[in-house]
Write a protein that holds these residues in place. Structure first.
Motif, PDB file in Angstrom:
ATOM      1  N   VAL A 161       0.843  -1.206   0.000  1.00 44.14           N
ATOM      2  CA  VAL A 161       0.000   0.000   0.000  1.00 44.14           C
ATOM      3  C   VAL A 161       0.873   1.250   0.000  1.00 44.14           C
ATOM      4  CG1 VAL A 161      -1.689   1.345   1.320  1.00 44.14           C
ATOM      5  CG2 VAL A 161      -1.957  -1.133   1.112  1.00 44.14           C
ATOM      6  N   MET A 162       1.912   1.266   0.843  1.00 42.85           N
ATOM      7  CA  MET A 162       2.804   2.421   0.904  1.00 42.85           C
ATOM      8  C   MET A 162       3.551   2.604  -0.409  1.00 42.85           C
ATOM      9  SD  MET A 162       4.353   2.539   4.798  1.00 42.85           S
ATOM     10  CE  MET A 162       4.986   0.863   4.803  1.00 42.85           C
ATOM     11  N   ALA A 163       4.007   1.495  -1.000  1.00 38.97           N
ATOM     12  CA  ALA A 163       4.732   1.579  -2.275  1.00 38.97           C
ATOM     13  C   ALA A 163       3.824   2.113  -3.374  1.00 38.97           C
ATOM     14  CB  ALA A 163       5.272   0.203  -2.657  1.00 38.97           C
ATOM     15  N   THR A 164       2.568   1.670  -3.383  1.00 40.66           N
ATOM     16  CA  THR A 164       1.614   2.143  -4.391  1.00 40.66           C
ATOM     17  C   THR A 164       1.379   3.642  -4.250  1.00 40.66           C
ATOM     18  OG1 THR A 164       0.505  -0.014  -4.427  1.00 40.66           O
ATOM     19  CG2 THR A 164      -0.728   1.879  -5.293  1.00 40.66           C
ATOM     20  N   CYS A 165       1.232   4.108  -3.010  1.00 45.12           N
ATOM     21  CA  CYS A 165       1.027   5.543  -2.776  1.00 45.12           C
ATOM     22  C   CYS A 165       2.263   6.343  -3.174  1.00 45.12           C
ATOM     23  CB  CYS A 165       0.690   5.793  -1.303  1.00 45.12           C
ATOM     24  SG  CYS A 165      -0.921   5.159  -0.803  1.00 45.12           S
ATOM     25  N   LEU A 166       3.440   5.796  -2.888  1.00 44.15           N
ATOM     26  CA  LEU A 166       4.679   6.484  -3.242  1.00 44.15           C
ATOM     27  C   LEU A 166       4.816   6.603  -4.755  1.00 44.15           C
ATOM     28  CD1 LEU A 166       7.318   7.715  -2.119  1.00 44.15           C
ATOM     29  CD2 LEU A 166       8.361   5.455  -2.370  1.00 44.15           C
ATOM     30  N   ILE A 167       4.523   5.510  -5.464  1.00 43.35           N
ATOM     31  CA  ILE A 167       4.589   5.533  -6.933  1.00 43.35           C
ATOM     32  C   ILE A 167       3.580   6.537  -7.481  1.00 43.35           C
ATOM     33  CG2 ILE A 167       4.127   4.196  -9.025  1.00 43.35           C
ATOM     34  CD1 ILE A 167       5.247   1.746  -7.512  1.00 43.35           C
ATOM     35  N   ALA A 168       2.368   6.523  -6.942  1.00 44.07           N
ATOM     36  CA  ALA A 168       1.331   7.452  -7.408  1.00 44.07           C
ATOM     37  C   ALA A 168       1.770   8.900  -7.215  1.00 44.07           C
ATOM     38  CB  ALA A 168       0.019   7.187  -6.676  1.00 44.07           C
ATOM     39  N   TRP A 169       2.398   9.187  -6.076  1.00 53.04           N
ATOM     40  CA  TRP A 169       2.867  10.551  -5.808  1.00 53.04           C
ATOM     41  C   TRP A 169       3.911  10.989  -6.824  1.00 53.04           C
ATOM     42  CZ3 TRP A 169       2.731  15.270  -4.065  1.00 53.04           C
ATOM     43  CH2 TRP A 169       3.903  15.972  -3.829  1.00 53.04           C
ATOM     44  N   PHE A 170       4.906  10.137  -7.066  1.00 56.88           N
ATOM     45  CA  PHE A 170       5.967  10.517  -7.987  1.00 56.88           C
ATOM     46  C   PHE A 170       5.508  10.509  -9.441  1.00 56.88           C
ATOM     47  CE2 PHE A 170       9.023   9.438  -4.478  1.00 56.88           C
ATOM     48  CZ  PHE A 170       9.496  10.733  -4.338  1.00 56.88           C
ATOM     49  N   VAL A 171       4.567   9.648  -9.784  1.00 57.10           N
ATOM     50  CA  VAL A 171       3.982   9.711 -11.127  1.00 57.10           C
ATOM     51  C   VAL A 171       3.264  11.049 -11.301  1.00 57.10           C
ATOM     52  CG1 VAL A 171       2.177   8.764 -12.633  1.00 57.10           C
ATOM     53  CG2 VAL A 171       3.792   7.228 -11.511  1.00 57.10           C
ATOM     54  N   GLY A 172       2.570  11.485 -10.246  1.00 56.18           N
ATOM     55  CA  GLY A 172       1.920  12.792 -10.292  1.00 56.18           C
ATOM     56  C   GLY A 172       2.931  13.916 -10.481  1.00 56.18           C
ATOM     57  N   VAL A 173       4.060  13.824  -9.770  1.00 60.85           N
ATOM     58  CA  VAL A 173       5.129  14.812  -9.941  1.00 60.85           C
ATOM     59  C   VAL A 173       5.644  14.787 -11.377  1.00 60.85           C
ATOM     60  CG1 VAL A 173       7.496  15.429  -9.268  1.00 60.85           C
ATOM     61  CG2 VAL A 173       5.832  14.761  -7.521  1.00 60.85           C
ATOM     62  N   SER A 174       5.810  13.574 -11.923  1.00 64.93           N
ATOM     63  CA  SER A 174       6.300  13.418 -13.296  1.00 64.93           C
ATOM     64  C   SER A 174       5.347  14.058 -14.296  1.00 64.93           C
ATOM     65  CB  SER A 174       6.480  11.930 -13.632  1.00 64.93           C
ATOM     66  OG  SER A 174       7.348  11.300 -12.722  1.00 64.93           O
ATOM     67  N   LEU A 175       4.060  13.818 -14.125  1.00 65.91           N
ATOM     68  CA  LEU A 175       3.065  14.379 -15.036  1.00 65.91           C
ATOM     69  C   LEU A 175       3.035  15.902 -14.946  1.00 65.91           C
ATOM     70  CD1 LEU A 175       0.137  11.832 -14.502  1.00 65.91           C
ATOM     71  CD2 LEU A 175       1.737  11.933 -16.425  1.00 65.91           C
ATOM     72  N   PHE A 176       3.121  16.418 -13.726  1.00 62.63           N
ATOM     73  CA  PHE A 176       3.081  17.865 -13.535  1.00 62.63           C
ATOM     74  C   PHE A 176       4.312  18.536 -14.134  1.00 62.63           C
ATOM     75  CE2 PHE A 176       4.307  21.563 -10.907  1.00 62.63           C
ATOM     76  CZ  PHE A 176       3.240  22.400 -11.212  1.00 62.63           C
ATOM     77  N   MET A 177       5.487  17.958 -13.880  1.00 61.41           N
ATOM     78  CA  MET A 177       6.723  18.578 -14.350  1.00 61.41           C
ATOM     79  C   MET A 177       6.876  18.502 -15.861  1.00 61.41           C
ATOM     80  SD  MET A 177       8.057  19.863 -11.669  1.00 61.41           S
ATOM     81  CE  MET A 177       9.647  20.341 -12.332  1.00 61.41           C
ATOM     82  N   THR A 178       6.113  17.624 -16.533  1.00 59.91           N
ATOM     83  CA  THR A 178       6.245  17.485 -17.984  1.00 59.91           C
ATOM     84  C   THR A 178       5.061  18.092 -18.737  1.00 59.91           C
ATOM     85  OG1 THR A 178       5.329  15.234 -17.773  1.00 59.91           O
ATOM     86  CG2 THR A 178       7.720  15.442 -17.907  1.00 59.91           C
ATOM     87  N   THR A 179       4.254  18.885 -18.060  1.00 63.14           N
ATOM     88  CA  THR A 179       3.193  19.607 -18.765  1.00 63.14           C
ATOM     89  C   THR A 179       3.835  20.667 -19.663  1.00 63.14           C
ATOM     90  OG1 THR A 179       2.982  21.166 -16.932  1.00 63.14           O
ATOM     91  CG2 THR A 179       1.493  19.259 -16.934  1.00 63.14           C
ATOM     92  N   PRO A 180       3.189  21.019 -20.777  1.00 61.81           N
ATOM     93  CA  PRO A 180       3.772  22.024 -21.685  1.00 61.81           C
ATOM     94  C   PRO A 180       4.132  23.329 -20.987  1.00 61.81           C
ATOM     95  CG  PRO A 180       1.912  20.934 -22.730  1.00 61.81           C
ATOM     96  CD  PRO A 180       1.936  20.455 -21.312  1.00 61.81           C
ATOM     97  N   ARG A 181       3.298  23.774 -20.051  1.00 60.55           N
ATOM     98  CA  ARG A 181       3.583  25.035 -19.370  1.00 60.55           C
ATOM     99  C   ARG A 181       4.852  24.944 -18.529  1.00 60.55           C
ATOM    100  NH1 ARG A 181      -1.165  28.043 -16.187  1.00 60.55           N
ATOM    101  NH2 ARG A 181      -1.841  28.190 -18.361  1.00 60.55           N
ATOM    102  N   MET A 182       4.984  23.845 -17.777  1.00 58.75           N
ATOM    103  CA  MET A 182       6.173  23.684 -16.947  1.00 58.75           C
ATOM    104  C   MET A 182       7.413  23.518 -17.811  1.00 58.75           C
ATOM    105  SD  MET A 182       5.480  24.008 -13.766  1.00 58.75           S
ATOM    106  CE  MET A 182       6.994  23.338 -13.091  1.00 58.75           C
TER     107      MET A 182
END
Length: 214
Positions: A161-182
């Protein structure tokens, strides 16, 4: 069952603060996002999550206690972590200017990526695995929150459960940092991104070098 849910809730309450705190794994995912693109950053995020299960596994098996009680073993882990952080820091400082334009990113995320999935995964795994502070973190929360009578299978479930939440958090960071605006915001400063992240990794390595076993 209710006691297990209470244990899991307590673990997640503590772990949620650890997830968002700045560290080598966050710096690594952010750099991967900006320099190598979304796919590499997401694969790196899975490497960080897999590393969490590595920490959970040896903690459950009792190896974490052995490491925490042995200055010799602690120093082995610590100096491996120091060497790795300084190594990737120097690599980042020596990196040339990267093209962060949308066209370049699409090209890197196409059929021919400039970084293999195995390397991206390994960067995330090692950034977290070679952190001796994680030994004490998981040892402390499992020893104070999780009952000694909780079955091993349930403890591994907590880890998943903790690993899944950690992956979800960093995937979210990845998606945010790779948006066209960023990406547009960082496209003109790619070399400074490498230099800054390199200094961050080296600073984290130096900070880790000063850590002592408790």
């Amino acid at each position: 069952m209710s006691s297990y849910l209470l244990e899991l809730a307590s673990l997640m309450a503590i772990f949620s603060f650890a997830i968002v705190s700045p560290g080598a794994d966050l710096a690594m995912v952010m750099r991967q996002s900006l320099v190598h693109g979304r796919r590499a950053a997401i694969v790196t995020s899975f490497g960080v999550g897999a590393s969490l299960m590595f920490h959970v596994t040896y903690t459950i098996l009792g190896l974490g206690l052995i490491i925490s009680q042995s200055i010799y073993l602690f120093n082995i882990v610590k100096w491996c972590g120091v060497a790795y952080l300084i190594y990737i820091g120097i690599k980042a400082l020596r990196a040339g200017k990267a093209d962060l334009s949308l066209e370049a990113v699409k090209g890197r995320e196409g059929a021919k990526s400039d970084q293999s999935a195995l390397r991206a995964f390994g960067l995330g795994f090692l950034a977290n695995a070679l952190n001796p502070k994680a030994v004490f973190f998981f040892l402390s929360i499992f020893s104070t929150v999780v009952s000694a009578h909780t079955p091993i299978a349930v403890k591994f479930g907590y880890g998943l459960v903790m690993a899944t939440c950690l992956i979800a958090w960093f995937v979210g960071v990845s998606l945010f940092m790779t948006t066209p605006r960023m990406r547009a915001a960082f496209s003109r400063a790619s070399q400074w991104i490498d230099r800054t992240s390199g200094l961050v990794f080296i600073a984290l390595g130096i900070k880790l070098a000063t850590e002592k076993a408790h």
